[in-house]
Design an enzyme around this catalytic site. Structure first.
Site, PDB file in Angstrom:
ATOM      1  N   HIS A 140     -55.022-100.474   6.371  1.00 34.30           N
ATOM      2  CA  HIS A 140     -54.850 -99.893   7.702  1.00 34.30           C
ATOM      3  C   HIS A 140     -53.418 -99.982   8.228  1.00 34.30           C
ATOM      4  O   HIS A 140     -53.150 -99.539   9.339  1.00 34.30           O
ATOM      5  CB  HIS A 140     -55.805-100.592   8.673  1.00 34.30           C
ATOM      6  CG  HIS A 140     -55.464-102.049   8.821  1.00 34.30           C
ATOM      7  ND1 HIS A 140     -55.609-102.954   7.791  1.00 34.30           N
ATOM      8  CD2 HIS A 140     -54.952-102.748   9.856  1.00 34.30           C
ATOM      9  CE1 HIS A 140     -55.206-104.146   8.191  1.00 34.30           C
ATOM     10  NE2 HIS A 140     -54.804-104.051   9.443  1.00 34.30           N
ATOM     11  N   ASP A 141     -52.515-100.577   7.464  1.00 36.68           N
ATOM     12  CA  ASP A 141     -51.115-100.691   7.893  1.00 36.68           C
ATOM     13  C   ASP A 141     -50.185 -99.758   7.136  1.00 36.68           C
ATOM     14  O   ASP A 141     -48.996 -99.698   7.444  1.00 36.68           O
ATOM     15  CB  ASP A 141     -50.617-102.134   7.678  1.00 36.68           C
ATOM     16  CG  ASP A 141     -51.364-103.142   8.529  1.00 36.68           C
ATOM     17  OD1 ASP A 141     -51.710-102.798   9.672  1.00 36.68           O
ATOM     18  OD2 ASP A 141     -51.595-104.264   8.041  1.00 36.68           O
ATOM     19  N   GLU A 192     -53.454-112.073   3.163  1.00 38.36           N
ATOM     20  CA  GLU A 192     -52.561-110.913   3.328  1.00 38.36           C
ATOM     21  C   GLU A 192     -51.122-111.399   3.205  1.00 38.36           C
ATOM     22  O   GLU A 192     -50.632-112.139   4.051  1.00 38.36           O
ATOM     23  CB  GLU A 192     -52.757-110.247   4.698  1.00 38.36           C
ATOM     24  CG  GLU A 192     -51.962-108.953   4.794  1.00 38.36           C
ATOM     25  CD  GLU A 192     -51.494-108.599   6.203  1.00 38.36           C
ATOM     26  OE1 GLU A 192     -51.067-107.450   6.408  1.00 38.36           O
ATOM     27  OE2 GLU A 192     -51.521-109.462   7.094  1.00 38.36           O
ATOM     28  N   ASP A 198     -55.246-112.876   7.855  1.00 39.16           N
ATOM     29  CA  ASP A 198     -54.122-112.079   8.344  1.00 39.16           C
ATOM     30  C   ASP A 198     -52.796-112.834   8.211  1.00 39.16           C
ATOM     31  O   ASP A 198     -52.723-114.015   8.554  1.00 39.16           O
ATOM     32  CB  ASP A 198     -54.401-111.778   9.830  1.00 39.16           C
ATOM     33  CG  ASP A 198     -53.508-110.703  10.399  1.00 39.16           C
ATOM     34  OD1 ASP A 198     -53.589-109.551   9.936  1.00 39.16           O
ATOM     35  OD2 ASP A 198     -52.727-111.009  11.331  1.00 39.16           O
ATOM     36  N   ASP A 252     -62.243-110.708   9.094  1.00 43.09           N
ATOM     37  CA  ASP A 252     -60.803-110.857   9.206  1.00 43.09           C
ATOM     38  C   ASP A 252     -60.536-112.106  10.036  1.00 43.09           C
ATOM     39  O   ASP A 252     -61.014-112.209  11.169  1.00 43.09           O
ATOM     40  CB  ASP A 252     -60.232-109.613   9.910  1.00 43.09           C
ATOM     41  CG  ASP A 252     -58.884-109.198   9.379  1.00 43.09           C
ATOM     42  OD1 ASP A 252     -58.003-110.078   9.314  1.00 43.09           O
ATOM     43  OD2 ASP A 252     -58.710-108.014   9.050  1.00 43.09           O
TER      44      ASP A 252
HETATM   45  C1  GLC Z   1     -51.463-107.805   9.821  1.00 43.53           C
HETATM   46  C2  GLC Z   1     -52.460-106.721  10.114  1.00 43.53           C
HETATM   47  C3  GLC Z   1     -51.842-105.738  11.049  1.00 43.53           C
HETATM   48  C4  GLC Z   1     -51.492-106.465  12.323  1.00 43.53           C
HETATM   49  C5  GLC Z   1     -50.594-107.664  12.047  1.00 43.53           C
HETATM   50  C6  GLC Z   1     -50.524-108.568  13.217  1.00 43.53           C
HETATM   51  O1  GLC Z   1     -50.372-107.321   9.127  1.00 43.53           O
HETATM   52  O2  GLC Z   1     -52.905-106.135   8.938  1.00 43.53           O
HETATM   53  O3  GLC Z   1     -52.677-104.644  11.320  1.00 43.53           O
HETATM   54  O4  GLC Z   1     -50.847-105.592  13.211  1.00 43.53           O
HETATM   55  O5  GLC Z   1     -51.087-108.450  10.992  1.00 43.53           O
HETATM   56  O6  GLC Z   1     -51.745-109.224  13.399  1.00 43.53           O
END
Ligand code: GLC
Length: 536
Positions: A329-330, A268, A205, A103
């Site tokens: 995970h979100d 993402e 991310d 990541d």
């Molecule tokens: C992304 C991650 C999430 C995190 C956010 C800030 O959306 O998937 O878990 O809290 O970025 O880094």
């Protein structure tokens, strides 16, 4: 003359598995998962048929956002192990002919990162401009109306230097200033550090947040906002995300990645389809796979999903490879969103669509969101907006490996509580059960990997109404018809202008495996079938 077989990259004909490292496998009895734990489960992942593993952040971090607040990009958090453990993990993954993705969190650092510590030390520090600092308005107000994803203003006042800094997430996660070439270079060096080690790529991310409007204009009010939504949704992030200049940064990352052989960048990106596909970049200068979250955000309704699949297929740029995601995970877990029985249909959809599937750990055994009592909530998004049910903890609970104490995840009390039904719902219990979710996943994965038609063949929509959808996947050698009932009620599939004859290859109800079918098929609620069609 035989047609030349097309070569596919591993990230095109493979399957990706996401590990949330805190919750996968603990090896040192501290209740938190770690790298040695992951190593001990690699055979399981290989056997499941996984091509690549993406691990959420494992770097040093104060854990304000559980690793997405990084204080050192080139080391391993002791909670997860050492750099030696990491090297061993990489070797073991490659030894099994699998790939490892890390990541990359380039949009923001931890406020404890040395860069930010320097940046905030004084207004004339050489790293001042590495972050986004702005004066207050004359009345002391924030520079603009931008909001943090985790609640409240996105601006934090620094008493010492009398300026605000911008944080799209927690105040412990200051955003880097990506318009500064020194920042660009520093992060490209981070990428090279890991690529030189031999990792196979990155999941990047919030890549669409990286560049902000150069005039920092106010975001407009969202006319569709409702009080049950995240506070962040009060405004449309028109000026704070998805800026045209971000594509130059993405192209820079792609260039770095392309200096290495057969690596991948996955972005993402939560954006509507037409914006999402711009992240492929012009002439393949963007990310290889902009994560497609449509199955996470759409209502679970056959016609809508079928329509969006067509829209997605139709909006891909030439040579742009599709991908699909059911959970991460979100987000709430799929088995909680649509129910356990319907989650079997969802698995069938994910694993028969055209495009690289990503599986979130535990999906393959039908793990559900676990209710976490208020006093045990750990996720800052949940803690900051306690009345909105936004905590992401329920989807981050420990993997359920067996029926023993702590589900085989750890010999100690886990950092987040386990599902109360783990003694029934676990890998060991499902391994030899022909009716289990795990068995269904295995069958679907095997079929996908044996049959190029299902893996990389074309996609043709056949039918959709409010209950069901059907499509064909085919290549020069074989043809499959997938019929899915996305509702809980029975239905008949008897399309007017489409006749078919074949045999059920995989069904969500295993009793039907092998059944011959012709021109019509009746389906129970929550049922789906993959039919191997006879050639015409
Ligand atoms: C992304 C991650 C999430 C995190 C956010 C800030 O959306 O998937 O878990 O809290 O970025 O880094």
């Amino acid at each position: 003359m035989a047609a030349a077989t097309q070569h596919y990259h591993w990230w095109q004909d493979g399957i990706i598995y996401q590990i949330y490292p805190r919750s996968f496998q603990d090896s040192n009895a501290d209740g938190v998962g770690d790298l040695q734990g992951i190593i001990s489960r690699l055979d399981y992942l290989k056997d499941l048929g996984m091509t690549a593993i993406w691990i959420s952040p494992i770097f040093p971090s104060p854990m304000a956002d559980f690793g997405y607040d990084i204080s050192d990009y080139r080391a391993i958090h002791p909670l997860f192990g050492s750099m030696d453990d990491f090297d061993q993990l990489l070797t073991e993954v490659h030894r099994r002919d699998m790939k490892l993705l890390l990541d990359l969190v380039p949009n923001h650092t931890s406020d404890q990162h040395a860069w930010f510590q320097e940046s905030k030390s004084s207004r004339d520090n050489p790293k001042r401009d590495w972050y986004i600092w702005k004066d207050a308005h004359p009345d002391g107000a924030e520079p603009n109306n931008w909001l943090s994803m985790f609640g409240g203003s996105a601006w934090e006042w620094d008493e010492h230097t009398q300026q605000y800094y911008y944080h799209g997430f927690l105040k412990e996660q200051p955003d880097l200033n990506w318009r500064n070439p020194e920042v660009q270079n520093a992060m490209m060096e981070v990428m090279c550090f890991w690529l030189d080690k031999g990792i196979d790529g990155f999941r990047v991310d919030v890549i669409f947040h990286m560049v902000k409007d150069d005039q920092f204009r106010n975001n407009p009010v969202n006319p569709d906002y409702q009080p049950h939504m995240n506070n962040y949704d009060q405004l449309l992030p028109v000026y704070s995300t998805d800026q045209p200049a971000v594509h130059e940064i993405v192209a820079m990352m792609r260039q770095v990645t392309d200096q290495y052989e057969d690596r991948v960048l996955i972005g993402e990106i939560y954006l509507p389809l037409n914006r999402l596909v711009s992240y492929y970049g012009v002439n393949h200068t963007g990310v290889h796979l902009p994560f497609n979250f449509q199955l996470l955000v759409l209502p679970w309704e056959a016609q809508q999903i079928a329509t969006v699949i067509d829209q997605y297929e139709g909006s891909l740029p030439e040579g742009g490879w599709p991908n699909w995601v059911l959970g991460n995970h979100d987000q709430p877990r799929i088995a909680s969103r649509v129910g356990y029985s319907q989650a079997r249909v969802a698995a069938m959809l994910l694993l028969t669509l055209r495009g690289t599937p990503t599986i979130y750990y535990g999906e393959e055994i039908g793990m559900r969101d676990v209710p976490i009592p208020a006093e045990e909530v750990r996720d800052p998004q949940g803690l900051n907006m306690p009345d909105l049910n936004l905590s992401r903890d329920p989807a981050r609970t420990p993997m359920q490996w067996n029926g023993q104490e702590h589900a085989g995840f750890s010999s100690a009390h886990p950092w987040l509580r386990l599902a109360s039904d783990y003694r029934r719902v676990n890998v060991e219990a499902q391994e030899h059960d022909p009716y289990s979710m795990l068995t269904l996943y295995r069958k679907l994965i095997q079929l996908r990997q044996q049959e190029p038609a299902l893996n990389v063949g074309s996609y043709t929509p056949v039918f959709a109404d409010r209950q069901m959808m059907a499509f064909v996947r085919e290549d020069a050698d074989s043809r499959f018809l997938v019929v899915l009932n996305l509702s809980h009620r029975t239905c008949y599939f008897k399309p007017k202008d489409f006749s078919f004859k074949g045999r059920i290859e995989v069904a969500t109800l295993p009793e039907r495996d092998g059944q011959p079918v012709q021109d019509k098929i009746d389906l129970s609620g929550d049922e789906g079938v993959v039919i191997r069609l006879e050639s015409a």
